[in-house]
Design a protein around this motif. Structure first.
Motif, PDB file in Angstrom:
ATOM      1  N   UNK A   1       0.835  -1.206   0.000  1.00  0.00           N
ATOM      2  CA  UNK A   1       0.000   0.000   0.000  1.00  0.00           C
ATOM      3  C   UNK A   1       0.870   1.256   0.000  1.00  0.00           C
ATOM      4  N   UNK A   2       1.917   1.242   0.839  1.00  0.00           N
ATOM      5  CA  UNK A   2       2.783   2.413   0.944  1.00  0.00           C
ATOM      6  C   UNK A   2       3.525   2.676  -0.368  1.00  0.00           C
ATOM      7  N   UNK A   3       4.006   1.607  -1.001  1.00  0.00           N
ATOM      8  CA  UNK A   3       4.762   1.771  -2.240  1.00  0.00           C
ATOM      9  C   UNK A   3       3.875   2.232  -3.399  1.00  0.00           C
ATOM     10  N   UNK A   4       2.628   1.779  -3.399  1.00  0.00           N
ATOM     11  CA  UNK A   4       1.721   2.122  -4.504  1.00  0.00           C
ATOM     12  C   UNK A   4       0.881   3.364  -4.198  1.00  0.00           C
ATOM     13  N   UNK A   5       0.942   3.848  -2.976  1.00  0.00           N
ATOM     14  CA  UNK A   5       0.183   5.041  -2.617  1.00  0.00           C
ATOM     15  C   UNK A   5      -1.311   4.792  -2.529  1.00  0.00           C
ATOM     16  N   UNK A   6      -1.693   3.615  -2.020  1.00  0.00           N
ATOM     17  CA  UNK A   6      -3.116   3.258  -1.892  1.00  0.00           C
ATOM     18  C   UNK A   6      -3.398   2.893  -0.440  1.00  0.00           C
ATOM     19  N   UNK A   7      -4.677   2.621  -0.146  1.00  0.00           N
ATOM     20  CA  UNK A   7      -5.034   2.348   1.244  1.00  0.00           C
ATOM     21  C   UNK A   7      -5.756   1.021   1.460  1.00  0.00           C
ATOM     22  N   UNK A   8      -6.022   0.270   0.380  1.00  0.00           N
ATOM     23  CA  UNK A   8      -6.683  -1.019   0.577  1.00  0.00           C
ATOM     24  C   UNK A   8      -6.280  -1.984  -0.531  1.00  0.00           C
TER      25      UNK A   8
ATOM     26  N   UNK B   1      -4.077  -0.562  -8.978  1.00  0.00           N
ATOM     27  CA  UNK B   1      -2.888   0.246  -9.274  1.00  0.00           C
ATOM     28  C   UNK B   1      -1.770  -0.617  -9.853  1.00  0.00           C
ATOM     29  N   UNK B   2      -1.659  -1.849  -9.367  1.00  0.00           N
ATOM     30  CA  UNK B   2      -0.625  -2.751  -9.879  1.00  0.00           C
ATOM     31  C   UNK B   2      -0.872  -3.081 -11.349  1.00  0.00           C
ATOM     32  N   UNK B   3      -2.145  -3.249 -11.720  1.00  0.00           N
ATOM     33  CA  UNK B   3      -2.460  -3.479 -13.132  1.00  0.00           C
ATOM     34  C   UNK B   3      -2.176  -2.218 -13.952  1.00  0.00           C
ATOM     35  N   UNK B   4      -2.502  -1.057 -13.396  1.00  0.00           N
ATOM     36  CA  UNK B   4      -2.248   0.192 -14.112  1.00  0.00           C
ATOM     37  C   UNK B   4      -0.765   0.385 -14.391  1.00  0.00           C
ATOM     38  N   UNK B   5       0.061  -0.035 -13.427  1.00  0.00           N
ATOM     39  CA  UNK B   5       1.511   0.136 -13.577  1.00  0.00           C
ATOM     40  C   UNK B   5       2.156  -1.055 -14.280  1.00  0.00           C
ATOM     41  N   UNK B   6       1.322  -2.007 -14.707  1.00  0.00           N
ATOM     42  CA  UNK B   6       1.797  -3.214 -15.397  1.00  0.00           C
ATOM     43  C   UNK B   6       2.705  -4.064 -14.514  1.00  0.00           C
ATOM     44  N   UNK B   7       2.501  -3.973 -13.192  1.00  0.00           N
ATOM     45  CA  UNK B   7       3.232  -4.853 -12.278  1.00  0.00           C
ATOM     46  C   UNK B   7       2.593  -6.231 -12.258  1.00  0.00           C
ATOM     47  N   UNK B   8       1.290  -6.277 -12.560  1.00  0.00           N
ATOM     48  CA  UNK B   8       0.558  -7.530 -12.682  1.00  0.00           C
ATOM     49  C   UNK B   8       0.016  -7.646 -14.095  1.00  0.00           C
ATOM     50  N   UNK B   9      -0.132  -8.887 -14.554  1.00  0.00           N
ATOM     51  CA  UNK B   9      -0.714  -9.135 -15.862  1.00  0.00           C
ATOM     52  C   UNK B   9      -2.121  -9.685 -15.693  1.00  0.00           C
ATOM     53  N   UNK B  10      -2.950  -9.649 -16.711  1.00  0.00           N
ATOM     54  CA  UNK B  10      -4.303 -10.191 -16.583  1.00  0.00           C
ATOM     55  C   UNK B  10      -4.356 -11.625 -16.119  1.00  0.00           C
TER      56      UNK B  10
END
Length: 225
Positions: A196-203, A210-219
């Protein structure tokens, strides 16, 4: 004329707390350090929670911390000690030297990382160096970190954090994630807080998005079993 020079006072011993879930390992380490001049073993702990409690009460200089222990594991204990402001130096002493264990332990606040099969003199030197606040790394761990620095990856999240987030994205609960990765639920929660801290999110939902938006995860992550 008689030399009345007063000898310098002896340095106080390095006070140790040993945390390991195997009694034989605890006994061996305790005997080794207790029989070595310059060390004092204050206590032993069989899990991370006991290590945190004893560290607060006994105020050791150095904690020899195993990573895989029942209940609260070593990584969670290191994180908790850092959160509580415990000043003891943590020297990880374990059998694992892969990125999944090394980097999270150092990021959590460990001063050093040695392997249990290290020679006796290396363990003694490591404890002395840790007490001085110096970084201590076994040769294999140092080589791994040097390689990581020379070939940095683009990932914002650590490999273990990605593993946790992939399982969360696939719909797993914290308990299921813990079972799949052979870690405690407390460790899963700790990883999620770091994510959460690294991605700037709270849940967790926002973290996955956010991980999908940053392409850290794939579909494919959503389709993992």
């Amino acid at each position: 004329m008689t030399d009345r020079t007063t000898p310098p006072p002896a340095e106080p011993p390095i006070r140790l707390l040993i945390a390991d879930d195997h009694p034989i390992v605890r006994d061996g380490l305790s005997s080794m350090f207790a029989s070595t001049p310059g060390f004092e073993v204050l206590g032993e702990a069989a899990d991370g929670a006991a290590a945190v409690r004893l560290a607060q009460r006994l105020r050791p200089d150095v904690i020899l911390m195993d990573l895989r222990m029942p209940g609260m594991d070593g990584l969670t204990a290191i994180t908790e000690l850092t959160r509580l402001g415990v000043t003891a130096r943590v020297l990880v002493l374990t059998t694992y030297d892969n990125d999944t264990h090394v980097l999270p332990a150092i990021e959590a606040g460990a001063t050093g990382y040695l392997l249990k099969d290290a020679p006796r003199e290396e363990l003694l030197r490591g404890a002395r160096a840790a007490a001085r606040g110096e970084s201590v790394l076994s040769p294999s761990v140092a080589a791994r970190l040097m390689n990581r620095v020379r070939t940095p990856g683009p990932q914002l999240l650590s490999q273990r954090e990605l593993e946790v987030l992939e399982l969360v994205a696939a719909g797993n609960t914290n308990r299921e994630v813990a079972a799949r990765l052979f870690i405690t639920e407390a460790t899963v929660k700790s990883h999620l807080l770091n994510i959460y801290a690294k991605l700037g999110v709270s849940d967790r939902a926002a973290a996955v998005a956010e991980a999908f938006n940053r392409r850290l995860l794939t579909p494919e992550a959503r389709e993992s079993p």
